[in-house]
Design an enzyme around this catalytic site. Structure first.
Site, PDB file in Angstrom:
ATOM      1  CD  GLU A  91      -1.610   5.843  -2.033  1.00  0.00           C
ATOM      2  OE1 GLU A  91      -2.302   6.957  -2.579  1.00  0.00           O
ATOM      3  OE2 GLU A  91      -1.618   5.136  -2.645  1.00  0.00           O
TER       4      GLU A  91
HETATM    5  C1  TNX Z   1       0.159   8.019  -4.848  1.00  0.00           C
HETATM    6  S1  TNX Z   1       2.577   8.877  -3.409  1.00  0.00           S
HETATM    7  C2  TNX Z   1       0.987   7.004  -4.641  1.00  0.00           C
HETATM    8  C3  TNX Z   1       0.824   6.020  -5.744  1.00  0.00           C
HETATM    9  C4  TNX Z   1       0.625   6.922  -6.800  1.00  0.00           C
HETATM   10  C5  TNX Z   1       0.821   8.154  -7.221  1.00  0.00           C
HETATM   11  C6  TNX Z   1      -0.125   9.045  -8.694  1.00  0.00           C
HETATM   12  C7  TNX Z   1       2.353   8.227  -3.129  1.00  0.00           C
HETATM   13  C8  TNX Z   1       3.281   7.615  -2.021  1.00  0.00           C
HETATM   14  N1  TNX Z   1       1.801   7.119  -3.788  1.00  0.00           N
HETATM   15  O1  TNX Z   1       0.975   4.763  -5.228  1.00  0.00           O
HETATM   16  O2  TNX Z   1       0.722   6.099  -8.195  1.00  0.00           O
HETATM   17  O3  TNX Z   1      -0.157   9.126  -6.199  1.00  0.00           O
HETATM   18  O4  TNX Z   1       0.151   9.985  -9.020  1.00  0.00           O
END
Ligand code: TNX
Length: 488
Positions: free
Chosen positions: A302
């Site tokens: 992200e």
């Molecule tokens: C996505 S999965 C994220 C996390 C959040 C999560 C909550 C991932 C690599 N990144 O930053 O905590 O969703 O479900």
């Protein structure tokens, strides 16, 4: 042999006649000094509930009434496989390596009545049904992830989770040690990371961090249970806590404000500044020195505030830094946009076509893929609309949904040989206590363990009663599990 309740399901089981009864004369014997620890582990596990002395001693001759740990097993069982032979007179545990003996211990405890998990003395009898088991895992990577960044969980909580993972033959614990909301590991060369970055958590909850001694204690506790700690420092995004602690890590040289919300993807390390790489190198050096396991996780998810081109350069460069400290890089699926080292592992959490392409590209470069599909294995997803904790972005996940998927066909076109294994991730935006963790993990966690360990060809109808039979075991262990309607 009442083998039907073992999770994960062993590869091969052959029932015998009668049972081995633990009694006041039963001893635990071992052939080689390397097996003393696992023999002690078993005795330590059984003594509180059974109230039996279970002396642990080097094996002498062929004595009856003992649980005998021995080497000389079929090498084809591999580093984690084992054989168990239970007769009315003796129990023999054979494995090529101590990890196999340790997993045999988990099988033995599950063959005993659930009350054996109790911390106080219970009536018994303590019968192990006769028979033989030959068992080894499907995948070498069977992990759980704990997010200690959004909310902080202390050493005792992490040890508790490790104990529950060990019961189901997990062999990795991935600790998400840094995020926008908190930095959780002491780094001596950059002390403000923990001192300042460690103060915060989601919603203004108290923060916290592991001293290096705390972290070493977690590593040692896990190692005694054949669990490798995989520490993660998430970057280039999910870094607000570090950017708040050190102004110089920001492109504009201005420290960010501490962050306690739940939206993410807005932060970024300054990828064009050299100090960024000195910082990462220092952090990875200290972490590598504290971590006997061969992996360092560098996040990479992200990164919405980092330009794609810069992201690729950054993630390729940081993989090399990991390698320079003698470790293998692990990254979230987005890292597949960048060039991958052959010894890297990519952790797949999304299943969209572009995300799947990242897995295929990683595999084509010789890297391995860990499967953590959010809509199956994210233990922080609510069970249904009534679940008081958790999130919903990947959907509701019932125990059945988390169990009924097959790794080898999850990503079309992915070479099954490129699959390292599976991970059950537990993000902690909404989780504050160990009871919260247990509520989201149970009853889904054992199913992910089985997907990682047992051969393909599972069915919910067969698994459901076997899983339900673990409820009294969780009760005896004091686990705060969700009372799933389909397990009633
Ligand atoms: C996505 S999965 C994220 C996390 C959040 C999560 C909550 C991932 C690599 N990144 O930053 O905590 O969703 O479900």
């Amino acid at each position: 042999m009442q083998t039907h309740n073992i999770i994960p399901m062993p590869v091969q089981m052959t029932p015998g006649a009668g049972a081995f009864a633990l009694d006041a004369e039963t001893a635990v014997a071992y052939d080689a000094p390397a097996l003393a620890a696992v023999a002690e582990f078993l005795a330590g596990l059984l003594r509180p509930a059974t109230g039996l002395p279970l002396p642990v001693q080097p094996a002498t001759g062929a004595q009856p009434n003992r649980i005998h740990f021995t080497t000389g097993a079929d090498p084809e069982l591999g580093d984690e496989g084992y054989e168990l032979a239970i007769t009315p007179t003796v129990v023999t545990v054979r494995a090529p390596q101590p990890a196999g003996h340790f997993y045999a211990v988990q099988t033995l405890r599950q063959l005993l009545p659930p009350a054996v998990e109790s911390s106080t003395q219970q009536p018994g009898p303590w019968l192990l049904p006769a028979g033989t088991i030959r068992d080894y895992p499907r995948y070498g990577w069977r992990s759980a992830m704990l997010d200690v960044a959004r909310h902080f969980f202390g050493v005792a909580d992490v040890k508790r989770y490790i104990d529950l993972l060990a019961l189901y033959k997990f062999n990795r614990l991935h600790l998400h040690l840094s995020d926008d909301q908190g930095w959780r590991i002491e780094i001596k060369s950059w002390p403000r990371l923990a001192e300042v970055g460690g103060r915060t958590a989601v919603g203004g909850a108290p923060g916290g961090y592991y001293t290096q001694a705390d972290y070493a204690a977690i590593v040692a506790y896990a190692a005694a249970r054949h669990i490798v700690i995989v520490p993660e420092i998430d970057m280039p995004s999910h870094t607000n806590a570090a950017l708040a602690a050190y102004a110089e890590l920001n492109c504009d040289g201005v420290a960010r404000s501490p962050y306690t919300g739940v939206e993410v993807g807005f932060s970024s390390l300054c990828v064009e500044k050299e100090i960024t790489y000195r910082f990462i190198d220092d952090v990875l050096r200290e972490l590598a020195a504290l971590t006997p396991g061969p992996y360092l996780h560098i996040g990479g998810d992200e990164a919405h505030a980092t330009l794609d081109e810069e992201y690729r350069i950054f993630m390729a460069r940081v993989q090399e830094l990991v390698s320079r400290h003698g470790k293998r890089p692990v990254g979230w699926e987005e890292m597949g946009k960048a060039q991958m080292r052959r010894d890297a592992l990519l952790q797949q959490w999304r299943l969209t076509p572009d995300a799947a392409d990242h897995a295929l590209s990683a595999a084509a470069q010789g890297a391995q893929v860990i499967l953590a599909p959010a809509n199956r294995t994210y233990l922080d997803m609510k069970y249904d609309e009534q679940t008081p904790l958790g999130l919903t972005w990947a959907g509701y996940i019932t125990p059945e949904q988390s169990y009924t998927w097959e790794p080898s066909t999850l990503i079309p076109g992915l070479d099954p040989a490129a699959i390292a294994g599976v991970e059950a991730a537990l993000w902690a935006e909404t989780l504050v206590t160990i009871a919260d963790i247990e509520y989201m993990a149970f009853p889904r966690l054992p199913g992910i363990a089985e997907i990682g360990w047992s051969p393909a060809g599972r069915s919910w109808d067969e698994y459901r009663p076997r899983l339900a039979a673990h409820k009294p075991r969780w009760d005896a262990l004091g686990v705060n599990y969700y009372k799933a309607p389909d397990l009633e």
